[in-house]
Write a protein that holds these residues in place. Sequence first.
Motif, mmCIF file in Angstrom:
data_model
loop_
_atom_site.group_PDB
_atom_site.id
_atom_site.type_symbol
_atom_site.label_atom_id
_atom_site.label_comp_id
_atom_site.label_asym_id
_atom_site.label_seq_id
_atom_site.Cartn_x
_atom_site.Cartn_y
_atom_site.Cartn_z
ATOM 1 N N VAL A 65 -9.239 62.352 -10.049
ATOM 2 C CA VAL A 65 -10.628 61.938 -10.267
ATOM 3 C C VAL A 65 -10.760 61.219 -11.612
ATOM 4 O O VAL A 65 -11.414 60.168 -11.716
ATOM 5 N N ALA A 66 -10.136 61.775 -12.642
ATOM 6 C CA ALA A 66 -10.198 61.137 -13.957
ATOM 7 C C ALA A 66 -9.510 59.772 -13.938
ATOM 8 O O ALA A 66 -10.004 58.811 -14.540
ATOM 9 N N ALA A 67 -8.383 59.666 -13.234
ATOM 10 C CA ALA A 67 -7.667 58.396 -13.166
ATOM 11 C C ALA A 67 -8.493 57.342 -12.452
ATOM 12 O O ALA A 67 -8.554 56.182 -12.879
ATOM 13 N N GLY A 68 -9.133 57.692 -11.362
ATOM 14 C CA GLY A 68 -9.932 56.734 -10.626
ATOM 15 C C GLY A 68 -11.221 56.356 -11.326
ATOM 16 O O GLY A 68 -11.701 55.229 -11.184
ATOM 17 N N PHE A 69 -11.780 57.275 -12.083
ATOM 18 C CA PHE A 69 -13.070 57.018 -12.733
ATOM 19 C C PHE A 69 -12.906 56.264 -14.046
ATOM 20 O O PHE A 69 -13.638 55.299 -14.316
ATOM 21 N N PHE A 70 -11.951 56.680 -14.871
ATOM 22 C CA PHE A 70 -11.793 56.061 -16.183
ATOM 23 C C PHE A 70 -10.848 54.848 -16.144
ATOM 24 O O PHE A 70 -11.021 53.905 -16.897
ATOM 25 N N GLY A 71 -9.805 54.912 -15.265
ATOM 26 C CA GLY A 71 -8.849 53.821 -15.212
ATOM 27 C C GLY A 71 -8.025 53.763 -16.493
ATOM 28 O O GLY A 71 -7.859 54.755 -17.211
ATOM 29 N N SER A 115 -8.347 57.457 -5.278
ATOM 30 C CA SER A 115 -8.915 56.412 -4.422
ATOM 31 C C SER A 115 -10.404 56.645 -4.157
ATOM 32 O O SER A 115 -11.203 55.706 -4.173
ATOM 33 N N GLU A 116 -10.782 57.905 -3.935
ATOM 34 C CA GLU A 116 -12.190 58.203 -3.669
ATOM 35 C C GLU A 116 -13.050 57.993 -4.913
ATOM 36 O O GLU A 116 -14.164 57.452 -4.829
ATOM 37 N N ALA A 117 -12.548 58.393 -6.080
ATOM 38 C CA ALA A 117 -13.305 58.206 -7.317
ATOM 39 C C ALA A 117 -13.399 56.730 -7.686
ATOM 40 O O ALA A 117 -14.425 56.275 -8.211
ATOM 41 N N ASN A 118 -12.340 55.979 -7.412
ATOM 42 C CA ASN A 118 -12.335 54.553 -7.735
ATOM 43 C C ASN A 118 -13.396 53.795 -6.928
ATOM 44 O O ASN A 118 -14.030 52.857 -7.416
ATOM 45 N N VAL A 119 -13.612 54.218 -5.682
ATOM 46 C CA VAL A 119 -14.620 53.578 -4.838
ATOM 47 C C VAL A 119 -16.032 53.888 -5.331
ATOM 48 O O VAL A 119 -16.924 53.033 -5.279
ATOM 49 N N ARG A 120 -16.249 55.084 -5.846
ATOM 50 C CA ARG A 120 -17.599 55.542 -6.173
ATOM 51 C C ARG A 120 -18.002 55.335 -7.630
ATOM 52 O O ARG A 120 -19.166 55.557 -7.973
ATOM 53 N N ARG A 121 -17.098 54.906 -8.483
ATOM 54 C CA ARG A 121 -17.444 54.869 -9.909
ATOM 55 C C ARG A 121 -18.484 53.802 -10.250
ATOM 56 O O ARG A 121 -19.141 53.894 -11.295
ATOM 57 N N GLU A 122 -18.659 52.805 -9.397
ATOM 58 C CA GLU A 122 -19.686 51.785 -9.618
ATOM 59 C C GLU A 122 -20.823 51.891 -8.606
ATOM 60 O O GLU A 122 -21.586 50.938 -8.427
ATOM 61 N N ALA A 123 -20.918 53.026 -7.926
ATOM 62 C CA ALA A 123 -21.965 53.201 -6.920
ATOM 63 C C ALA A 123 -23.341 53.285 -7.587
ATOM 64 O O ALA A 123 -23.464 53.516 -8.800
ATOM 65 N N GLY A 124 -24.363 53.108 -6.767
ATOM 66 C CA GLY A 124 -25.717 53.100 -7.303
ATOM 67 C C GLY A 124 -26.121 54.406 -7.960
ATOM 68 O O GLY A 124 -26.783 54.412 -9.012
ATOM 69 N N PHE A 125 -25.741 55.533 -7.363
ATOM 70 C CA PHE A 125 -26.140 56.820 -7.956
ATOM 71 C C PHE A 125 -25.437 57.065 -9.283
ATOM 72 O O PHE A 125 -25.974 57.755 -10.160
ATOM 73 N N VAL A 126 -24.241 56.475 -9.460
ATOM 74 C CA VAL A 126 -23.552 56.603 -10.745
ATOM 75 C C VAL A 126 -24.251 55.756 -11.802
ATOM 76 O O VAL A 126 -24.436 56.187 -12.948
ATOM 77 N N GLN A 127 -24.650 54.533 -11.438
ATOM 78 C CA GLN A 127 -25.386 53.688 -12.379
ATOM 79 C C GLN A 127 -26.714 54.337 -12.763
ATOM 80 O O GLN A 127 -27.133 54.276 -13.933
ATOM 81 N N ALA A 128 -27.360 54.958 -11.783
ATOM 82 C CA ALA A 128 -28.627 55.639 -12.079
ATOM 83 C C ALA A 128 -28.409 56.797 -13.045
ATOM 84 O O ALA A 128 -29.237 57.047 -13.939
ATOM 85 N N ALA A 129 -27.303 57.522 -12.870
ATOM 86 C CA ALA A 129 -27.003 58.627 -13.784
ATOM 87 C C ALA A 129 -26.741 58.118 -15.192
ATOM 88 O O ALA A 129 -27.145 58.743 -16.179
ATOM 89 N N ARG A 130 -26.080 56.962 -15.308
ATOM 90 C CA ARG A 130 -25.838 56.381 -16.631
ATOM 91 C C ARG A 130 -27.151 55.967 -17.292
ATOM 92 O O ARG A 130 -27.374 56.194 -18.485
ATOM 93 N N LEU A 131 -28.017 55.318 -16.515
ATOM 94 C CA LEU A 131 -29.298 54.883 -17.059
ATOM 95 C C LEU A 131 -30.180 56.058 -17.465
ATOM 96 O O LEU A 131 -31.069 55.914 -18.309
ATOM 97 N N ILE A 172 -19.448 62.382 -9.330
ATOM 98 C CA ILE A 172 -18.252 61.919 -8.623
ATOM 99 C C ILE A 172 -17.561 63.063 -7.888
ATOM 100 O O ILE A 172 -17.288 62.970 -6.686
ATOM 101 N N LEU A 173 -17.288 64.151 -8.608
ATOM 102 C CA LEU A 173 -16.527 65.258 -8.013
ATOM 103 C C LEU A 173 -17.222 65.858 -6.785
ATOM 104 O O LEU A 173 -16.568 66.058 -5.752
ATOM 105 N N PRO A 174 -18.530 66.149 -6.817
ATOM 106 C CA PRO A 174 -19.161 66.688 -5.594
ATOM 107 C C PRO A 174 -19.107 65.734 -4.409
ATOM 108 O O PRO A 174 -19.036 66.175 -3.256
ATOM 109 N N ASN A 175 -19.115 64.420 -4.664
ATOM 110 C CA ASN A 175 -19.126 63.457 -3.571
ATOM 111 C C ASN A 175 -17.758 63.232 -2.948
ATOM 112 O O ASN A 175 -17.677 62.678 -1.851
ATOM 113 N N ILE A 176 -16.693 63.640 -3.621
ATOM 114 C CA ILE A 176 -15.366 63.512 -3.014
ATOM 115 C C ILE A 176 -14.866 64.846 -2.454
ATOM 116 O O ILE A 176 -13.764 64.910 -1.911
ATOM 117 N N MET A 177 -15.686 65.889 -2.581
ATOM 118 C CA MET A 177 -15.249 67.191 -2.104
ATOM 119 C C MET A 177 -14.981 67.256 -0.598
ATOM 120 O O MET A 177 -14.061 67.963 -0.173
#
Length: 295
Positions: free
Chosen positions: A115-121, A176-192, A205-210
């Motif tokens: 998860v960390a590898a896919g999210f942070f790169g 792979s699952e985290a890499n797909v979701r790291r730019e998703a809308g709910f992630v951007q909303a969480a950042r904002l 990220i983690l709950p959505n790939i469970m």
Amino acid sequence: MRDITVTGVRPVTGLLATLQHTRYVLAENPVTAFAFGLFVLIVVTAIFGPHLVPIDPLQSDTAQALKPPSARHWFGTDQLGRDIFSRVIVATRLDFGIAIASVALVFAMGGLAGVAAGFFGGWTDRIVGRISDTIMAFPLFVLAMGIVAALGNTVTNIVIATAIVNFPLYARVARSEANVRREAGFVQAARLSGNGEFRILLTQILPNIMPIMVVQMSLTMGYAILNAAGLSFIGLGVRPPQAEWGIMVAEGAAFIVSGEWWIALFPGLALMIAVFCFNLLGDGLRDIVDPQRRT
């Protein structure tokens, strides 16, 4: 004109919704219901079986050695006169415990690392990828043999070896699952909303790939039992006289030619049923925990 208030049915949410969806999945899919029934049976056997066995699994009676299945010995006796039924039941706790511990350990290592590898790169992705590639360069069972041979054939080392050889599977799926979701809308909303990266990683990220990870965990439990039994079969696993399915199959293999088939058959059947159960369980768990499959 009077206002007319329309009150609708309040949607069912939370735990009750999950229980209702679980009941729906089990009712619509008999195979999934059968797998869950087997799983409950295995859990009950692992917890209460050692307290309910009719005969001490370590008790030897040479006068009753190599006896076929009977009313007293349901699965027969082995070459030392030990009751095979009691040994199969008692071995369930050990093998199931190894599976649970190894899956929990590999999820903590491989799942979170992926998860960390896919999210942070970046360098995180490169380090996790190189570790996975190094492990995958070896035949997995041979690598497990080497780890147990180096550390010693104890239950703890079997759990560690099983977790290490399964690390790439969890890391790659989670990455792979985290890499797909790291730019998703709910992630951007969480950042904002002002959430930090680690908070987003753990709460979004983690709950959505469970769902996919739960399926992987179910399949890995079957492999963990096979891995432990295989190591015990070749003498690198649990040590005799402790009851374990792999040891019992190995001990009974030498007597098949002479006609004592029951010594290896019943432990082998228990091993097959457990692996079969966990493989079928994966699809059912995916249907239950995946929000997209709920109606």
